[in-house]
Write a protein that holds these residues in place. Sequence first.
Motif, short mmCIF file in Angstrom:
data_model
loop_
_atom_site.label_atom_id
_atom_site.label_comp_id
_atom_site.label_asym_id
_atom_site.label_seq_id
_atom_site.Cartn_x
_atom_site.Cartn_y
_atom_site.Cartn_z
N LYS A 92 4.96 31.36 8.97
CA LYS A 92 6.36 31.06 8.65
C LYS A 92 6.99 32.22 7.87
CE LYS A 92 5.12 26.80 9.82
NZ LYS A 92 5.38 26.25 11.19
N HIS A 93 8.25 32.52 8.18
CA HIS A 93 9.01 33.39 7.30
C HIS A 93 9.23 32.66 5.97
CE1 HIS A 93 9.88 35.95 10.74
NE2 HIS A 93 10.36 34.90 11.41
N VAL A 94 9.54 33.41 4.92
CA VAL A 94 9.70 32.81 3.59
C VAL A 94 10.96 33.35 2.93
CG1 VAL A 94 8.70 32.51 1.30
CG2 VAL A 94 7.20 32.61 3.29
N TYR A 95 11.71 32.45 2.33
CA TYR A 95 12.78 32.84 1.40
C TYR A 95 12.58 31.99 0.15
CZ TYR A 95 17.28 33.96 -0.64
OH TYR A 95 18.26 34.41 -1.50
N GLY A 96 12.50 32.64 -1.01
CA GLY A 96 12.16 31.90 -2.23
C GLY A 96 13.14 32.11 -3.35
N GLU A 97 13.08 31.19 -4.29
CA GLU A 97 13.81 31.38 -5.54
C GLU A 97 13.14 32.51 -6.33
OE1 GLU A 97 16.21 30.85 -7.81
OE2 GLU A 97 17.36 30.17 -6.09
N LYS A 98 13.89 33.06 -7.26
CA LYS A 98 13.36 34.14 -8.09
C LYS A 98 12.53 33.56 -9.23
CE LYS A 98 16.49 32.74 -11.03
NZ LYS A 98 16.06 31.99 -12.24
N PRO A 99 11.59 34.37 -9.79
CA PRO A 99 11.19 35.69 -9.31
C PRO A 99 10.28 35.59 -8.10
CG PRO A 99 9.83 35.08 -11.19
CD PRO A 99 10.85 33.97 -11.01
N LEU A 100 10.05 36.72 -7.44
CA LEU A 100 9.20 36.75 -6.25
C LEU A 100 7.82 36.19 -6.56
CD1 LEU A 100 8.75 37.70 -3.31
CD2 LEU A 100 8.10 39.94 -4.25
N ALA A 101 7.29 36.52 -7.72
CA ALA A 101 5.98 36.06 -8.16
C ALA A 101 5.91 36.20 -9.66
CB ALA A 101 4.87 36.88 -7.49
N ALA A 102 4.82 35.71 -10.24
CA ALA A 102 4.68 35.78 -11.70
C ALA A 102 4.05 37.09 -12.15
CB ALA A 102 3.85 34.60 -12.20
N THR A 103 3.33 37.77 -11.25
CA THR A 103 2.64 39.02 -11.61
C THR A 103 2.85 40.06 -10.51
OG1 THR A 103 0.54 38.52 -10.51
CG2 THR A 103 0.83 37.67 -12.76
N ARG A 104 2.61 41.32 -10.87
CA ARG A 104 2.70 42.39 -9.88
C ARG A 104 1.67 42.18 -8.77
NH1 ARG A 104 2.74 44.86 -14.80
NH2 ARG A 104 4.56 46.11 -15.40
N GLU A 105 0.47 41.75 -9.16
CA GLU A 105 -0.60 41.57 -8.19
C GLU A 105 -0.23 40.51 -7.15
OE1 GLU A 105 -1.93 43.55 -11.72
OE2 GLU A 105 -1.01 41.56 -11.50
#
Length: 362
Positions: A92-105
């Motif tokens: 599936k394609h993804v569109y998410g609320e911010k932030p993209l993730a909690a960590t750089r990793e």
Amino acid sequence: MGEPLRIGIVGAGAISGAYLDSLDRLTRPLRVTAVADLDRTRAKAAAGRAGDAVALGSVAELLAREDVDAVLNLTIPAVHAEVALAALAAGKHVYGEKPLAATREEAAAVLAAAGAAGLRVGCAPDTVLGTGTQTARKAVEDGRIGTPVAATAFMTTAGHEAWHPDPEFYYRPGGGPLLDMGPYYLSALVHLLGPVAKVTGAVSTPRAERVIGSGPRAGTRFPVEVDTHVTGVLHHASGALSTLVMSFDIPAARLPRIEVYGTEGSLSVPDPNGFDGPVELNRGEGWEELPVSAGFPGAGRGVGLADLADSLRTGRTHRASADLAHHVLDTMLTLLDAAHEGVTRDVASTCEVPTLVTTGRV
């Protein structure tokens, strides 16, 4: 225009209503087919607002459906990457609320998984695609303020616990004023002045605990685990400097949201947490409001997802991209690191500035 992009929403909390309000009036074809939430009652309520969407109790159920092309990830920040990776693994394609993730990793893992699968990942905020930020950006690009020299960006509030009935996640790792509200302001600054090359800053946490101010849990005390006042200086690769203040510790202020200063004038830019608002120019003879010259008029949350759907049809890069969201996240985390270490640090990532939105609707 082809078949509609079929959307499965994961997370039916407070923000889902804002998306549901606007998704059905976007002219590019989007159709919500499923809503999943651990609270099935919330899922049913959201699915009912979406028309014939089905309500589900788990992410796995939603990802197994063949009538979901893209996942709208509205979960809490701590699980943004987990849900995104599961969605990508399911094709599936993804569109998410911010932030993209909690960590750089985690962010790097999402980008890698999307690249390997040939899938698109988009990320809020899409507010910067509205007429406010985009009209200001066009003024900068047209040379109305000369060469950009500096900018200021301020987000000041006493904290979200006054109005949010379950505010604890704002004060846990992945939250705080910078990671919560910073994406709006940093995304706007990147649109206006380009990517950030290095940062320095200072942080504080004046209160060790907060008190919920509304809802059935009003009066409940909870601990603060993050920095709640952040001051930073962003060194853009263009040479411009931005001064940033993000705070959950200021009860009242008269600071502007964003201003951009150039060799020949200044711009007053509206709140990037909204899509529109007046853009004012001062070239030494007083402030004048500029006519709307760029951006999606009348936009609401989800316009970035609609732009992603359109990009799949045309083959262009979508504007609310994972690359931009990753750079914004990396900039914020690097700012926090630099503040705790008392140093200036280089930002390892960069990004392409999304294309200007010429006026029109998605």
